[in-house]
Design a protein around this motif. Sequence first.
Motif, mmCIF file in Angstrom:
data_model
loop_
_atom_site.group_PDB
_atom_site.id
_atom_site.type_symbol
_atom_site.label_atom_id
_atom_site.label_comp_id
_atom_site.label_asym_id
_atom_site.label_seq_id
_atom_site.Cartn_x
_atom_site.Cartn_y
_atom_site.Cartn_z
ATOM 1 N N TRP A 3 48.570 44.088 44.212
ATOM 2 C CA TRP A 3 46.876 44.873 45.129
ATOM 3 C C TRP A 3 45.865 45.281 43.632
ATOM 4 O O TRP A 3 44.509 44.181 44.646
ATOM 5 C CB TRP A 3 47.255 45.861 46.212
ATOM 6 N N CYS A 4 45.732 45.745 42.972
ATOM 7 C CA CYS A 4 44.643 45.785 42.558
ATOM 8 C C CYS A 4 44.516 44.477 41.478
ATOM 9 O O CYS A 4 43.156 44.221 41.903
ATOM 10 C CB CYS A 4 44.631 46.784 40.570
ATOM 11 N N LEU A 5 44.897 43.644 41.317
ATOM 12 C CA LEU A 5 45.041 42.181 41.222
ATOM 13 C C LEU A 5 44.753 41.250 41.664
ATOM 14 O O LEU A 5 43.380 40.544 41.428
ATOM 15 C CB LEU A 5 46.188 41.676 40.892
ATOM 16 N N MET A 6 44.475 41.637 43.188
ATOM 17 C CA MET A 6 44.173 40.196 44.426
ATOM 18 C C MET A 6 42.868 40.871 44.748
ATOM 19 O O MET A 6 42.012 39.703 45.239
ATOM 20 C CB MET A 6 45.436 40.973 45.341
ATOM 21 N N ASP A 170 38.582 48.065 36.397
ATOM 22 C CA ASP A 170 37.070 47.986 36.345
ATOM 23 C C ASP A 170 36.731 46.673 36.886
ATOM 24 O O ASP A 170 37.073 45.336 36.588
ATOM 25 C CB ASP A 170 36.749 48.302 35.260
ATOM 26 N N TYR A 171 35.858 46.827 38.135
ATOM 27 C CA TYR A 171 35.467 45.435 38.766
ATOM 28 C C TYR A 171 33.627 45.131 38.435
ATOM 29 O O TYR A 171 32.790 46.297 38.445
ATOM 30 C CB TYR A 171 35.130 45.062 39.939
ATOM 31 N N TYR A 172 33.872 43.644 37.486
ATOM 32 C CA TYR A 172 32.319 43.509 37.190
ATOM 33 C C TYR A 172 31.816 42.172 38.165
ATOM 34 O O TYR A 172 32.332 41.379 38.407
ATOM 35 C CB TYR A 172 31.924 42.731 36.134
ATOM 36 N N TRP A 173 30.732 42.368 39.345
ATOM 37 C CA TRP A 173 30.057 41.157 40.069
ATOM 38 C C TRP A 173 28.689 41.395 39.929
ATOM 39 O O TRP A 173 27.741 42.095 39.762
ATOM 40 C CB TRP A 173 30.436 42.270 42.079
ATOM 41 N N ALA A 174 28.812 39.938 39.560
ATOM 42 C CA ALA A 174 27.869 39.165 39.687
ATOM 43 C C ALA A 174 26.895 38.427 41.203
ATOM 44 O O ALA A 174 26.889 37.905 41.285
ATOM 45 C CB ALA A 174 27.692 38.127 38.553
ATOM 46 N N LYS A 175 25.307 38.890 41.339
ATOM 47 C CA LYS A 175 24.852 38.439 41.987
ATOM 48 C C LYS A 175 24.588 36.685 42.018
ATOM 49 O O LYS A 175 24.593 36.664 41.102
ATOM 50 C CB LYS A 175 23.119 38.814 42.241
ATOM 51 N N VAL A 177 26.808 35.228 42.434
ATOM 52 C CA VAL A 177 28.354 34.430 41.662
ATOM 53 C C VAL A 177 29.623 34.891 42.621
ATOM 54 O O VAL A 177 30.365 34.410 42.860
ATOM 55 C CB VAL A 177 28.429 34.459 40.714
ATOM 56 N N GLY A 178 29.742 36.417 42.173
ATOM 57 C CA GLY A 178 30.947 36.835 42.516
ATOM 58 C C GLY A 178 31.245 38.280 41.684
ATOM 59 O O GLY A 178 30.888 38.235 41.051
ATOM 60 N N LEU A 179 32.935 37.966 41.830
ATOM 61 C CA LEU A 179 33.665 38.571 41.006
ATOM 62 C C LEU A 179 33.732 37.971 39.611
ATOM 63 O O LEU A 179 34.213 36.708 39.248
ATOM 64 C CB LEU A 179 35.295 39.009 41.247
ATOM 65 N N ILE A 180 33.268 38.479 38.633
ATOM 66 C CA ILE A 180 33.643 37.623 36.742
ATOM 67 C C ILE A 180 34.271 38.141 36.574
ATOM 68 O O ILE A 180 35.030 37.503 35.301
ATOM 69 C CB ILE A 180 31.909 37.558 36.689
ATOM 70 N N LEU A 181 35.418 39.600 36.252
ATOM 71 C CA LEU A 181 35.598 40.045 35.565
ATOM 72 C C LEU A 181 36.548 41.429 36.240
ATOM 73 O O LEU A 181 35.777 42.071 36.739
ATOM 74 C CB LEU A 181 35.578 40.802 34.547
ATOM 75 N N THR A 182 37.583 41.113 36.129
ATOM 76 C CA THR A 182 38.913 42.503 36.501
ATOM 77 C C THR A 182 39.627 43.135 35.209
ATOM 78 O O THR A 182 40.281 41.946 34.508
ATOM 79 C CB THR A 182 39.776 41.681 38.064
ATOM 80 N N ASP A 183 38.971 44.228 34.767
ATOM 81 C CA ASP A 183 39.896 44.699 33.589
ATOM 82 C C ASP A 183 40.913 45.886 33.813
ATOM 83 O O ASP A 183 39.847 46.611 33.824
ATOM 84 C CB ASP A 183 38.344 45.262 32.265
ATOM 85 N N PHE A 190 41.173 40.382 33.562
ATOM 86 C CA PHE A 190 41.253 38.850 34.708
ATOM 87 C C PHE A 190 39.656 37.936 34.336
ATOM 88 O O PHE A 190 39.072 38.514 35.685
ATOM 89 C CB PHE A 190 42.008 38.926 36.230
ATOM 90 N N PRO A 191 39.777 37.714 33.165
ATOM 91 C CA PRO A 191 37.926 36.830 34.027
ATOM 92 C C PRO A 191 38.126 35.642 34.505
ATOM 93 O O PRO A 191 39.116 34.769 34.715
ATOM 94 C CB PRO A 191 38.011 36.152 31.837
ATOM 95 N N LEU A 192 36.947 35.610 34.825
ATOM 96 C CA LEU A 192 36.060 33.979 35.279
ATOM 97 C C LEU A 192 35.619 33.293 34.397
ATOM 98 O O LEU A 192 35.367 33.084 33.490
ATOM 99 C CB LEU A 192 34.790 35.063 35.939
ATOM 100 N N LEU A 193 36.286 31.907 34.530
ATOM 101 C CA LEU A 193 36.376 31.115 33.548
ATOM 102 C C LEU A 193 35.283 29.962 34.691
ATOM 103 O O LEU A 193 34.735 29.322 33.483
ATOM 104 C CB LEU A 193 37.718 30.657 33.357
ATOM 105 N N THR A 194 35.363 29.379 35.557
ATOM 106 C CA THR A 194 34.818 28.505 35.232
ATOM 107 C C THR A 194 34.374 28.533 37.185
ATOM 108 O O THR A 194 34.702 29.737 38.606
ATOM 109 C CB THR A 194 35.581 27.119 36.585
ATOM 110 N N TYR A 195 32.882 28.150 37.909
ATOM 111 C CA TYR A 195 32.958 28.277 39.135
ATOM 112 C C TYR A 195 32.117 27.727 40.171
ATOM 113 O O TYR A 195 31.358 26.447 39.276
ATOM 114 C CB TYR A 195 32.349 30.387 39.622
ATOM 115 N N SER A 196 32.158 27.342 40.747
ATOM 116 C CA SER A 196 30.783 26.381 42.121
ATOM 117 C C SER A 196 30.710 26.933 43.220
ATOM 118 O O SER A 196 31.353 27.343 44.072
ATOM 119 C CB SER A 196 31.369 24.869 41.873
ATOM 120 N N ILE A 197 28.497 27.326 42.874
ATOM 121 C CA ILE A 197 29.263 27.914 44.686
ATOM 122 C C ILE A 197 28.058 26.710 45.340
ATOM 123 O O ILE A 197 27.522 25.945 44.508
ATOM 124 C CB ILE A 197 27.601 29.253 44.058
#
Length: 198
Positions: A3-6, A170-175, A177-183, A190-197
């Motif tokens: 669930w942490c990963l999810m 640790d979770y990092y949320w960018a305004k 964009v969304g979640l950019i990193l789960t550490d 689990f880093p964000l590699l690509t995204y399209s908003i």
Amino acid sequence: MMWCLMLGILVSCGDKDNDASPKETAELDYQPTTQGSTWSYGGSTPYTVLATGKTKMIDGKSYAEMETKRGSETGKSYLLKEKGVYTAIGMDPSLGDVALTFLKEETPVGKPWEQSNVINGIQTKMTFTIIGKGISKTVEGKTFKEVIHVQMNATYTIMGTEVELGIPTDYYWAKGVGLILTDMGQLGNFPLLTYSIK
């Protein structure tokens, strides 16, 4: 631990002005849910997320539907944002219908909030704390601004004894964009590699 990963797919929907375009609305959110938006994450178990644009009424509230693909598995989750409070349902089948509040934008730095649930017969307590707001964070060579850093610690009560998980997540949320990193420390990132908003 699954669930942490999810939590990497947590998203929200918000109270916005009726005349705001989807793009403008997404730019105000720490996890947009505009239809067709996508996120791709790396790490030991890479996954992708799609905002379907559909909604589901749960307890009288409209949750946005998200679809996650990890390998050959596809799952759905439902997410809500109310006045800067982000809540998700169905992030992991093992959690059942537990509603998890993972981000409170207006909570001061250093002030925690807790959530207790019985999951698979085990009393579980999750403590979330905002470590930083309005910070910059570089992930996979890209620097994001207006980031909120949230740390989660979990404890489990087994046979009357409360046991700490021992490793914070640790979770990092960018305004916009969304979640950019789960550490998850030694358990992986689990880093964000690509995204399209959209």
